[in-house]
Design a protein around this motif. Structure first.
Motif, PDB file in Angstrom:
ATOM      1  N   UNK A  43      11.156  81.346  57.335  1.00  0.00           N
ATOM      2  CA  UNK A  43      11.650  80.664  58.533  1.00  0.00           C
ATOM      3  C   UNK A  43      12.862  81.432  59.037  1.00  0.00           C
ATOM      4  N   UNK A  86      11.735  73.239  60.028  1.00  0.00           N
ATOM      5  CA  UNK A  86      13.190  73.289  59.865  1.00  0.00           C
ATOM      6  C   UNK A  86      13.590  74.004  58.598  1.00  0.00           C
ATOM      7  N   UNK A  87      14.896  74.210  58.432  1.00  0.00           N
ATOM      8  CA  UNK A  87      15.384  74.887  57.239  1.00  0.00           C
ATOM      9  C   UNK A  87      16.073  73.882  56.316  1.00  0.00           C
ATOM     10  N   UNK A  88      16.201  74.251  55.053  1.00  0.00           N
ATOM     11  CA  UNK A  88      16.925  73.420  54.089  1.00  0.00           C
ATOM     12  C   UNK A  88      18.373  73.896  54.035  1.00  0.00           C
ATOM     13  N   UNK A 132      13.314  79.107  66.741  1.00  0.00           N
ATOM     14  CA  UNK A 132      12.948  79.251  65.337  1.00  0.00           C
ATOM     15  C   UNK A 132      11.533  79.780  65.210  1.00  0.00           C
ATOM     16  N   UNK A 147      12.972  65.068  52.536  1.00  0.00           N
ATOM     17  CA  UNK A 147      12.936  65.396  53.974  1.00  0.00           C
ATOM     18  C   UNK A 147      13.161  66.889  54.205  1.00  0.00           C
ATOM     19  N   UNK A 188      16.049  65.526  49.498  1.00  0.00           N
ATOM     20  CA  UNK A 188      15.205  66.645  49.067  1.00  0.00           C
ATOM     21  C   UNK A 188      13.807  66.533  49.680  1.00  0.00           C
ATOM     22  N   UNK A 242       0.801  73.000  61.659  1.00  0.00           N
ATOM     23  CA  UNK A 242       0.248  71.967  60.787  1.00  0.00           C
ATOM     24  C   UNK A 242      -0.052  70.747  61.650  1.00  0.00           C
ATOM     25  N   UNK A 276       3.665  80.816  57.270  1.00  0.00           N
ATOM     26  CA  UNK A 276       3.324  80.561  55.868  1.00  0.00           C
ATOM     27  C   UNK A 276       1.942  81.113  55.561  1.00  0.00           C
ATOM     28  N   UNK A 322      18.300  67.882  60.948  1.00  0.00           N
ATOM     29  CA  UNK A 322      17.622  67.707  62.229  1.00  0.00           C
ATOM     30  C   UNK A 322      18.421  68.322  63.364  1.00  0.00           C
ATOM     31  N   UNK A 379       0.318  78.555  58.758  1.00  0.00           N
ATOM     32  CA  UNK A 379       0.933  78.314  60.064  1.00  0.00           C
ATOM     33  C   UNK A 379       1.774  79.513  60.476  1.00  0.00           C
ATOM     34  N   UNK A 425       1.222  67.403  56.486  1.00  0.00           N
ATOM     35  CA  UNK A 425       1.985  68.586  56.907  1.00  0.00           C
ATOM     36  C   UNK A 425       2.312  69.515  55.732  1.00  0.00           C
ATOM     37  N   UNK A 426       2.461  68.945  54.527  1.00  0.00           N
ATOM     38  CA  UNK A 426       2.854  69.767  53.381  1.00  0.00           C
ATOM     39  C   UNK A 426       1.885  69.557  52.218  1.00  0.00           C
ATOM     40  N   UNK A 453      13.021  63.470  68.946  1.00  0.00           N
ATOM     41  CA  UNK A 453      13.540  62.464  68.034  1.00  0.00           C
ATOM     42  C   UNK A 453      14.819  61.882  68.590  1.00  0.00           C
ATOM     43  N   UNK A 495      17.021  62.119  46.187  1.00  0.00           N
ATOM     44  CA  UNK A 495      15.579  62.432  46.271  1.00  0.00           C
ATOM     45  C   UNK A 495      15.064  62.295  47.704  1.00  0.00           C
ATOM     46  N   UNK A 496      15.660  61.370  48.487  1.00  0.00           N
ATOM     47  CA  UNK A 496      15.221  61.215  49.888  1.00  0.00           C
ATOM     48  C   UNK A 496      15.602  62.438  50.717  1.00  0.00           C
ATOM     49  N   UNK A 535       6.509  81.500  52.356  1.00  0.00           N
ATOM     50  CA  UNK A 535       6.950  80.881  53.593  1.00  0.00           C
ATOM     51  C   UNK A 535       8.228  81.553  54.089  1.00  0.00           C
ATOM     52  N   UNK A 580      20.488  65.751  57.284  1.00  0.00           N
ATOM     53  CA  UNK A 580      19.026  65.687  57.258  1.00  0.00           C
ATOM     54  C   UNK A 580      18.432  66.949  57.873  1.00  0.00           C
ATOM     55  N   UNK A 600      12.157  69.304  52.126  1.00  0.00           N
ATOM     56  CA  UNK A 600      10.881  69.945  51.776  1.00  0.00           C
ATOM     57  C   UNK A 600       9.851  69.782  52.895  1.00  0.00           C
ATOM     58  N   UNK A 601       9.852  68.592  53.515  1.00  0.00           N
ATOM     59  CA  UNK A 601       8.904  68.369  54.620  1.00  0.00           C
ATOM     60  C   UNK A 601       9.190  69.329  55.769  1.00  0.00           C
ATOM     61  N   UNK A 602      10.477  69.554  56.077  1.00  0.00           N
ATOM     62  CA  UNK A 602      10.830  70.476  57.160  1.00  0.00           C
ATOM     63  C   UNK A 602      10.416  71.896  56.811  1.00  0.00           C
ATOM     64  N   UNK A 603      10.815  72.354  55.621  1.00  0.00           N
ATOM     65  CA  UNK A 603      10.597  73.751  55.242  1.00  0.00           C
ATOM     66  C   UNK A 603       9.106  74.076  55.161  1.00  0.00           C
ATOM     67  N   UNK A 604       8.334  73.225  54.464  1.00  0.00           N
ATOM     68  CA  UNK A 604       6.943  73.598  54.202  1.00  0.00           C
ATOM     69  C   UNK A 604       5.986  73.210  55.327  1.00  0.00           C
ATOM     70  N   UNK A 605       6.502  72.565  56.393  1.00  0.00           N
ATOM     71  CA  UNK A 605       5.707  72.446  57.608  1.00  0.00           C
ATOM     72  C   UNK A 605       6.239  73.442  58.642  1.00  0.00           C
TER      73      UNK A 605
END
Lengths: 433, 145
Positions: free
Chosen positions: A104, B104-106, A112, B94, B92, A157, A116, B54, A134, A165-166, A202, B89-90, A102, B52, B96-101
């Motif tokens: 980015x 967004x970046x971590x 951006x 969120x 991490x 996705x 992936x 965002x 994607x 999504x993941x 958002x 953990x929350x 992946x 987060x 992961x959800x950004x990066x692997x969709x």
């Protein structure tokens, strides 16, 4: 730093997807060079960070704004009867492998580019040939305080449920196999990603929480054999995509204790008959609605999702097909418990009814002569997750299943050879960087 | 009535302890940024949006660069719970959800407070957190409104 990254990449990933990804990134880069040269120039004037222009600024921009990540997972699956991702009922199989790479890149603060590549080896349906999961461009049109609005364009996705999504990243899943009633693996490519235009927004409020949405118009990916055979059991022809609409709204309380989402898809595909086909040029309409809820504490995460899926087949010129106009129904309840940073436990009960007006499959059996248990599945899952370190994770999982509703017909071609009550055991080792 | 009063006093006493420990906890670390970040007072909600991942830019349009300590680092856990009201953990999940969709970046993970200080000082647009003993004149301290 990048030489280290590269050697890691070449060490773990087959060369072909790497070359494709590199080429893809190169294309994206060259297309956007003028815009981002301008931006770095502005940075120079205002902040005096870069001493020189030209190649070194570009290198600097890439170094600071490009992120590369990857993951790999290998599973061993054994079943008492029936096959899941390979020949698993005769001592088990290492037939389930996931590898992803992946990248980015954010050349400008508002722009951006993401891509992936994914290789998935899982039974007859997924051979492991790398595919583009994607690749899209994301431009933020509006950003004020904590309110955002933007547009995404490319292969994206599909936004539905909590996990879609993941779904191919082991670290983001609650278990080795996602709840199959909602996240079908046999028709996965339909739901996975699509070539689309999406809008997203958002807004965040200090006491009320965060609201976000994604909405898109898409061309789904339906041209794989597993999807065709699952949607049209005796397909000789091919499916082709038609305009599809999808969207998701998500609410999160300020501390993310409560998360609540509603998502929907209005999926359309056309059937092109084969040469000696008994079926006509029909159309399939599939419109599921998903409701998702989650409650989080320091140690617990309680999750539940419900889906109602409307299927409609028309113009196939075959009474069996054209009479198909029904609702499928699925739901699961899931509890995750974190003992520590290292250990987590999972318990889940997951239910699928292919047709909610024929939950035990008896009407289907009477009509077709096929086994009733192919029309439902009830899966009780127990799992354990071990975070060996931040990069390596191991999982163990046991499923007790009644019904074969979500099994892939490609892996299990003869429905009369299936067992109604069966067990599944799985172990997975995953790595990320 | 007397019992009611007594319990009231107990509640008051306990809450005053909570306030005191909170003040002490807040003292031993600070939210820090590169000196070119013009914001000085930010809301908790804004801080949460930044961590987060965002938000991508500061109000003047420059990129936000977020630095964090590892997920299992004590200061990371304290900062997440006290300032963001989130568990590590929350965060991490969120990211992961950004990066692997791909949406967004971590943040960049640094291994120690020394590295955090170094990266904050030398990265324009940066934000992170540091034990108060590490804070010097080359970095800015951000306050929550």
């Amino acid at each position: 730093m990048y030489s280290i990254l590269n050697s890691q990449l070449f060490g773990t990933i087959p060369k072909r997807p790497m070359v494709i990804t590199a080429f893809f990134l190169l294309c994206l880069l060259t297309q956007n060079l003028p815009a981002f040269a301008q931006e770095t120039e502005r940075d120079n004037n205002s902040q005096n960070i870069f001493a020189t222009l030209g190649a070194s600024t570009i290198a600097n921009n890439i170094r600071e704004n490009l992120r590369i990540q990857g993951f790999a997972g290998q599973s061993f699956i054994a079943t008492s009867n029936n096959d899941v991702f390979g020949n698993t009922d005769e001592g088990g199989s290492f037939g389930f492998t996931e590898i992803g790479l992946n990248a980015i890149y954010r050349p400008l603060p508002k722009l951006q580019l993401s891509g992936q590549m994914l290789s998935r080896r899982a039974g007859e349906g997924n051979s492991g040939i790398p595919r583009l999961d994607f690749a899209f461009l994301d431009y933020r049109l509006y950003s004020q305080e904590t309110n955002q609005f933007g547009i995404r364009f490319g292969r994206l996705k599909n936004p539905w449920g909590f996990y879609n999504d993941t779904r191919d990243v082991p670290f983001t899943r609650p278990s080795i196999l996602l709840p199959q009633s909602i996240y079908f693996d046999r028709t996965r490519n339909v739901g996975l990603s699509s070539d689309s235009v999406q809008f997203y927004g958002e807004t965040s409020h200090a006491t009320w929480g965060d609201f976000s949405f994604q909405f898109g118009i898409a061309r789904p990916i339906v041209d794989d054999r597993d999807t065709e055979v699952s949607l049209i059991p005796r397909a000789q022809g091919n499916l082709s995509p038609d305009v599809t609409i999808l969207g998701r709204g998500l609410y999160e309380s300020p501390n993310k204790r409560f998360r609540f989402a509603v998502s929907g898809i209005w999926f359309n595909a056309d059937y092109k008959p084969g040469t000696a086909d008994t079926l006509g040029p029909g159309a399939i309409q599939f419109s599921p609605i998903y409701v998702s809820a989650q409650y989080n504490t320091e140690r617990w995460s309680l999750t539940s999702e419900y889906a109602i899926r409307k299927f409609r087949y028309k113009n196939f010129g075959d009474q069996m097909f054209d009479s198909q106009d029904f609702y499928g129904e699925s739901f699961y309840f899931q509890g995750e418990y974190r003992f520590s940073h290292k250990w987590e436990a999972l318990m889940r009960y997951d239910v699928l009814f292919t047709n909610r007006n024929d939950r035990d499959g008896s009407k289907y059996a009477a009509l077709t002569g096929l086994p009733a248990y192919t029309r439902f599945a009830k899966d009780l899952t127990l799992g354990l997750r071990w975070n060996i370190n931040t990069q390596i994770m191991a999982r163990f999982e046991y499923h007790r299943i009644n019904g074969t509703g979500w099994l892939s017909p490609l892996d299990n071609p003869n429905p009369f050879n299936l067992s109604k009550n069966w067990d599944l055991f799985a172990v997975q080792l995953s790595f990320r960087f | 009535m007397f019992i009611f009063n007594k319990s009231n006093i107990c509640v008051l006493l306990i809450s005053s302890f909570l306030v005191i420990t909170d003040v002490m906890a807040n003292d031993h670390y600070q939210i820090v940024s590169h000196p070119n970040v013009i914001e000085t007072d930010i809301t908790r909600n804004y801080l949460r949006a930044i961590f987060s991942m965002r938000l991508r830019t500061w109000q003047n349009g420059t990129s936000i660069r977020v630095f964090v300590l590892p997920d299992d680092h004590k200061l990371h856990a304290v900062f997440s719970k006290e300032k963001l009201n989130l568990f590590p953990y929350q965060l991490r999940q969120s990211w992961d959800r950004l990066v692997f969709s791909g949406t967004g970046q971590a943040p960049t993970t640094v291994s120690s407070s020394e590295e955090m200080l170094d990266r904050i000082m030398n990265t324009p647009g940066s934000i992170g957190y540091l034990e108060t003993t590490y804070v010097n004149d080359n970095i800015h301290v951000l306050h929550i409104k």
